[in-house]
Scaffold this motif. Structure first.
Motif: not given
Length: 439
Positions: A47-68
Motif C-alpha cells: 500500500s502507498p501508506g506502507t511506503v510513506a511510513t518507510a520514507y517518514k522513518d528515513l526522514r526522521g533518521r536523517g537518511i533522506v530529505v523531502t524537497r517539495g
C-alpha cells in the motif's frame, strides 16, 4: 530522476532498511531521488501508506530529505555515511586533515597493569586519582568541578548526552561553519541542526538568540580553537552569550574544548556563568595522540546522572588500563614540557600563515587553534588550483550549514618557512581566476 537501485521489502521496516543499505553501500548517492510513493508501492505490491511510513522513518533518521515537488532524495550528508574527507592525492602536501603534528606528540607510554581481579568495574568506573587530576586541570580555568565523568572521546560523550536528552526531530543549535563530524552526528541521531553563525569571537549572540527562539533544546559550541574558523570567546562575548542562554534555562549547553592544552589562548568558559544545564568536554587527542580515545567532562548533577546512567547500560566504564595511561602521561614532566612546546609551536605556525596571507591582501580567520579559514567564492576552484601547486586543503562544504563558502587550511605541520610559499601560491590561484575569491 528515479534511482536504478532496486529497493525491496514488503513492510515499512524492510523498505526503509533496503534504502538505508543502498545508501551505506554507495548505491544511492547523496541527492539521488527515490521513486514516488505510489510508484514504489505498485512496484513492491504494497500500500502507498506502507511506503510513506518507510520514507517518514528515513526522514526522521536523517537518511533522506523531502524537497517539495522535487520529491524524496538521499540527504546530502546521510546519517549512515558521514562526510568523510576525500583521499589525499599522491605527492601533495596535506593541509586538510586537521591532525596534530606527530613530532609534537609524546612517545612515552608509561607501564600499566590490568586492575587486579576479574570483577566488574561498574561500581567504581573512574580511577579516583585521575578524577582529581581532571579537577586540577579544569579548576584553574574557572570550570566548576564538583561533578566529573569520562567517556571514549568527545563525540562519544556528546552523542550519548544528545540521545538521552533529546528525541528524533528535536533541534540543536550548531556552529556554522562547524566541526563536520558533530554536524553528521546530529543528523545520525535524527535531530535537526539549526545553524548559528560564528565569527572570530565564536558564537554570535544575535544568531544564538534566534536559534533559542526557534526552540532548540541543546547548544553545542567551542569556547576556543573553533573548528574550522578558529574563533575564541572574548570576555565580552562570553558574558553576552551567558546572558542570552539565561533566557532558556532548560536548554543543555555543551561546551567542547577539544584543543584545550594546545590552544594558545585562555579559556573563557560559559560554565562559570550559573547555567542550569551544562557540560564542559575535553579530550587529549590533539596533544597526547588520537589513539587515546578518552575524554573528561565536568557537568551539572542531572547531566552527570543521565550520562553515566546510559554509559552503565552500554560500555559500562572507560578502560582502567586507558585511564592509567592517560594519568601517567598527564603527570609526566617530559610530556608536560612537550605539550607546552606544542602549544607555542602551533600558535607560531598559524600566526605565520595569517601574516603571509594578509601581506598579499587575502582575508582569513584563525584567532586560535590549528586551522585557518579563508573565505572564497568557488571552493572547488581554489582546492583544485592549489592542488596544481602541490597543496591539498579542505573544501569548506562539509563544515557548512548556511554560511558562506571557504577553505580550511590545517597548519599543524606547516612550518613558518613554508607559509610564504603557500600564501603566494594561494594568491596566484586567485589571480588566475578572480571569481574564485569571495573577499
Amino acid at each position: 530522476m528515479a534511482t536504478q537501485y532496486g529497493i525491496s521489502g514488503s513492510t515499512a521496516k524492510a523498505i526503509a532498511a533496503s534504502v538505508e543499505r543502498g545508501v551505506a553501500e554507495g548505491a544511492l548517492a547523496p541527492g539521488t531521488a527515490l521513486p514516488p510513493v505510489r510508484r514504489l508501492a505498485d512496484e513492491l505490491g504494497v500500500s502507498p501508506g506502507t511506503v510513506a511510513t518507510a520514507y517518514k522513518d528515513l526522514r526522521g533518521r536523517g537518511i533522506v530529505v523531502t524537497r517539495g515537488r522535487g520529491g524524496t532524495v538521499v540527504a546530502p550528508a546521510p546519517a549512515v555515511a558521514s562526510r568523510r574527507p576525500p583521499r589525499v592525492p599522491a605527492g601533495l602536501r596535506d593541509l586538510a586533515g586537521g591532525h596534530p603534528d606527530p613530532g609534537l606528540l609524546p612517545t612515552l607510554v608509561p607501564r600499566s597493569v590490568l586492575s587486579a581481579g576479574a570483577r566488574s568495574h561498574r561500581s567504581t568506573p573512574r580511577l579516583a586519582r585521575l578524577e582529581e587530576a581532571v579537577r586540577d586541570w579544569l579548576r584553574p580555568d574557572g570550570v566548576p568541578v564538583e561533578h566529573v565523568t569520562f567517556a571514549h572521546g568527545a563525540l562519544d560523550l556528546i552523542g550519548r548526552l544528545l540521545s538521552v536528552e533529546l528525541r528524533p526531530g528535536d533541534a540543536v543549535a550548531m556552529e556554522d561553519p562547524g566541526y563536520h563530524h558533530l554536524l553528521d552526528l546530529v543528523t545520525a541521531l535524527g535531530l535537526r541542526s539549526v545553524p548559528v553563525a560564528v565569527d572570530d569571537e565564536g558564537l554570535r549572540p544575535d544568531a544564538l538568540r534566534r536559534a533559542l527562539r526557534a526552540g532548540v533544546r541543546a547548544v553545542v559550541c567551542s569556547p576556543r580553537a573553533q573548528n574550522p574558523l578558529g574563533g575564541c570567546f572574548s570576555t565580552e562575548r562570553r558574558d553576552a552569550l551567558t546572558q542570552v542562554l539565561g533566557e532558556a534555562p532548560d536548554v543543555l549547553v555543551v561546551e567542547n574544548d577539544h584543543a584545550s592544552a594546545v590552544a594558545d589562548v585562555p579559556l573563557r568558559t560559559l560554565t562559570s556563568g550559573g547555567l542550569t544545564r551544562w557540560v564542559h568536554v575535553r579530550t587529549v587527542s590533539k596533544f597526547l595522540g588520537a589513539d587515546l580515545r578518552w575524554s573528561a567532562a565536568a557537568c551539572d548533577a542531572t547531566t552527570l546522572a543521565r550520562h553515566d546512567g546510559r554509559l552503565l547500560l552500554t560500555s559500562g566504564w572507560v578502560s582502567h588500563l586507558l585511564q592509567e595511561t592517560v594519568y601517567g602521561l598527564m603527570k609526566d614532566d617530559d610530556t608536560r614540557a612537550l605539550v607546552s612546546h606544542a602549544r607555542e609551536t602551533y600558535g607560531q605556525r598559524r600566526t605565520a600563515l595569517l601574516r603571509e596571507l594578509e601581506a598579499r591582501g587575502l582575508r582569513a580567520h584563525g584567532a586560535s587553534g590549528m586551522n585557518v579559514w579563508v573565505p572564497v567564492t568557488d571552493e572547488s576552484a581554489v582546492v583544485n588550483g592549489l592542488r596544481s601547486y602541490g597543496w591539498w586543503v579542505a573544501a569548506g562544504a562539509r563544515f557548512r550549514l548556511a554560511s558562506e563558502p571557504g577553505v580550511r587550511i590545517s597548519v599543524a605541520e606547516l612550518e613558518p618557512a613554508d607559509a610564504a610559499r603557500l600564501a603566494s601560491d594561494f594568491a596566484a590561484v586567485l589571480g588566475e581566476s578572480e571569481a574564485t575569491y569571495g573577499g
